[in-house]
Enzyme design. Structure first.
Site, mmCIF file in Angstrom:
data_model
loop_
_atom_site.group_PDB
_atom_site.id
_atom_site.type_symbol
_atom_site.label_atom_id
_atom_site.label_comp_id
_atom_site.label_asym_id
_atom_site.label_seq_id
_atom_site.Cartn_x
_atom_site.Cartn_y
_atom_site.Cartn_z
ATOM 1 N N GLU A 62 -3.193 8.945 8.065
ATOM 2 C CA GLU A 62 -1.758 8.641 8.073
ATOM 3 C C GLU A 62 -1.037 9.484 9.131
ATOM 4 O O GLU A 62 -0.079 9.048 9.750
ATOM 5 C CB GLU A 62 -1.203 8.905 6.679
ATOM 6 C CG GLU A 62 0.134 8.315 6.382
ATOM 7 C CD GLU A 62 0.140 6.796 6.187
ATOM 8 O OE1 GLU A 62 1.151 6.197 6.591
ATOM 9 O OE2 GLU A 62 -0.826 6.214 5.665
ATOM 10 N N ASP A 66 0.885 -1.176 0.000
ATOM 11 C CA ASP A 66 0.000 0.000 0.000
ATOM 12 C C ASP A 66 0.919 1.221 0.000
ATOM 13 O O ASP A 66 2.144 1.087 0.134
ATOM 14 C CB ASP A 66 -0.888 -0.007 1.268
ATOM 15 C CG ASP A 66 -1.784 1.230 1.361
ATOM 16 O OD1 ASP A 66 -2.384 1.603 0.340
ATOM 17 O OD2 ASP A 66 -1.878 1.837 2.447
ATOM 18 N N SER A 67 0.312 2.399 -0.083
ATOM 19 C CA SER A 67 1.121 3.617 0.012
ATOM 20 C C SER A 67 1.603 3.853 1.448
ATOM 21 O O SER A 67 2.566 4.572 1.654
ATOM 22 C CB SER A 67 0.290 4.818 -0.449
ATOM 23 O OG SER A 67 -0.872 4.913 0.352
ATOM 24 N N HIS A 74 -7.306 2.764 4.022
ATOM 25 C CA HIS A 74 -7.069 3.533 5.251
ATOM 26 C C HIS A 74 -8.365 3.688 6.069
ATOM 27 O O HIS A 74 -8.310 3.938 7.270
ATOM 28 C CB HIS A 74 -6.568 4.947 4.927
ATOM 29 C CG HIS A 74 -5.110 5.024 4.586
ATOM 30 N ND1 HIS A 74 -4.581 4.506 3.430
ATOM 31 C CD2 HIS A 74 -4.066 5.582 5.266
ATOM 32 C CE1 HIS A 74 -3.273 4.744 3.401
ATOM 33 N NE2 HIS A 74 -2.936 5.402 4.502
ATOM 34 N N CYS A 108 -11.151 2.707 0.372
ATOM 35 C CA CYS A 108 -9.744 3.050 0.602
ATOM 36 C C CYS A 108 -9.336 2.241 1.820
ATOM 37 O O CYS A 108 -10.070 2.214 2.821
ATOM 38 C CB CYS A 108 -9.581 4.538 0.874
ATOM 39 S SG CYS A 108 -7.915 5.007 1.417
ATOM 40 N N CYS A 142 -4.360 -1.663 -1.687
ATOM 41 C CA CYS A 142 -4.576 -0.235 -1.922
ATOM 42 C C CYS A 142 -5.562 -0.124 -3.074
ATOM 43 O O CYS A 142 -5.336 -0.708 -4.140
ATOM 44 C CB CYS A 142 -3.233 0.395 -2.296
ATOM 45 S SG CYS A 142 -3.374 2.090 -2.904
HETATM 46 N N1 DGL Z 1 -4.844 3.215 1.039
HETATM 47 C C1 DGL Z 1 -4.908 3.633 -0.307
HETATM 48 C C2 DGL Z 1 -6.168 3.268 -1.016
HETATM 49 O O1 DGL Z 1 -6.763 2.266 -0.631
HETATM 50 C C3 DGL Z 1 -4.335 4.933 -0.739
HETATM 51 C C4 DGL Z 1 -4.316 6.132 0.107
HETATM 52 C C5 DGL Z 1 -3.412 7.151 -0.531
HETATM 53 O O2 DGL Z 1 -2.193 6.942 -0.508
HETATM 54 O O3 DGL Z 1 -3.932 8.126 -1.118
HETATM 55 O O4 DGL Z 1 -6.576 3.882 -1.957
#
Ligand code: DGL
Length: 272
Positions: free
Chosen positions: A156, A12-13, A190, A188, A75
């Site tokens: 984050e 993931d990021s 996150h 997402c 992600c």
């Molecule tokens: N967690 C990521 C997603 O599911 C990306 C969040 C990001 O880096 O913008 O899209």
């Protein structure tokens, strides 16, 4: 080492993919994971499709070099833009799972004649991948999506479960286009971290679809189908790499894994 004993690669990021890895840990206690959080390039949601493909290809080469037997793109943004390149880099012997298809299938199968909301990064929402896939699989569903770009960087940075995050979340969810939805997809990885606050906004009136558990089940099924499941507890420890060390990553990793973790920095972008 036998192929079944090799780790599963997850990326993931940043910390978002840990929600998927945490769910995988629960249903796959025999497996070991190598996790890569591309903290040097976060947020992916604001990047071009080309940049996301470039980052994803490099990360997957790293995971393949570590002998991962399967890759999980934890992600949504990378799943929307880089699934094909990840499959190409992984090659035909390493199965790849993205986080969008299992959730789109789950939604199309379990909901009928109603409206589904989706929130995600700009990159995910602009790709219209959820709308297209769900509406194609189930014509009785109407999918409404809205980008919520502040949420991933906010999470984050450790901003959740407080009054500031609740205000931002309420603001996004009160958009008129979301007024009649019957379920909301957290598009997402996150966002499971703010599920409580989303629930608070809706006061449990609608179902919040969180991809982590759905994706973990898909990983389990695919491991079994491909005869890649490890029958005994792996001797390898989970390993966590970030491309740029951050405190919040280390803290979140502890929350999700509830065990001592090895957090390593891998400066893969400095290598040719
Ligand atoms: N967690 C990521 C997603 O599911 C990306 C969040 C990001 O880096 O913008 O899209």
């Amino acid at each position: 080492m036998k192929a079944v004993e090799y780790p599963i690669g997850i990326f993931d990021s940043g910390i978002g993919g840990l929600t998927v890895a945490g769910a995988m840990k629960k249903v796959l206690p025999h497996e070991s994971f190598i996790y890569f959080g591309d903290t040097a390039h976060l947020p992916y949601g604001e990047k071009s499709s080309e940049s996301i493909r470039h980052y994803a290809a490099k990360i997957v080469s790293f995971l393949v070099a570590k002998k991962c037997k399967m890759i999980v793109i934890a992600c949504n943004t990378a799943s929307a833009h880089a699934f094909k390149i990840v499959q190409d880099v992984a090659g035909p012997k390493i199965p790849v799972i993205n986080v969008i298809d299992p959730v789109a299938e789950y939604t199309a199968k379990n909901y009928h004649n109603c409206a589904i909301g989706v929130i995600g990064t700009k990159g995910t929402i602009q790709s219209r991948v959820y709308v297209n896939r769900i509406e194609k699989m189930n014509k009785s569903l109407k999918v409404v999506s809205n980008a919520t770009p502040l949420l991933a960087p906010m999470i984050e940075e450790g901003f959740y479960n407080n009054s500031i995050s609740q205000t931002i979340i309420n603001n996004y969810l009160s958009k008129k286009s979301f007024s009649g939805i019957d379920a909301l997809i957290l598009g997402c990885t996150h966002y499971p971290l703010i599920k409580k606050e989303v629930d608070k906004y809706y006061q449990k009136r609608i179902e919040i679809i969180d991809s982590a558990a759905v994706v973990a089940q898909t990983v389990k099924q695919l491991l079994e189908e491909k005869n890649l499941a490890n029958a005994t507890v792996s001797k390898n420890k989970h390993r966590f790499y970030v491309s740029d060390y951050t405190d919040s990553f280390e803290q979140s990793t502890r929350i999700f894994f509830d065990e001592k973790i090895d957090l390593l920095e891998a400066r893969i972008w400095d290598q040719p």
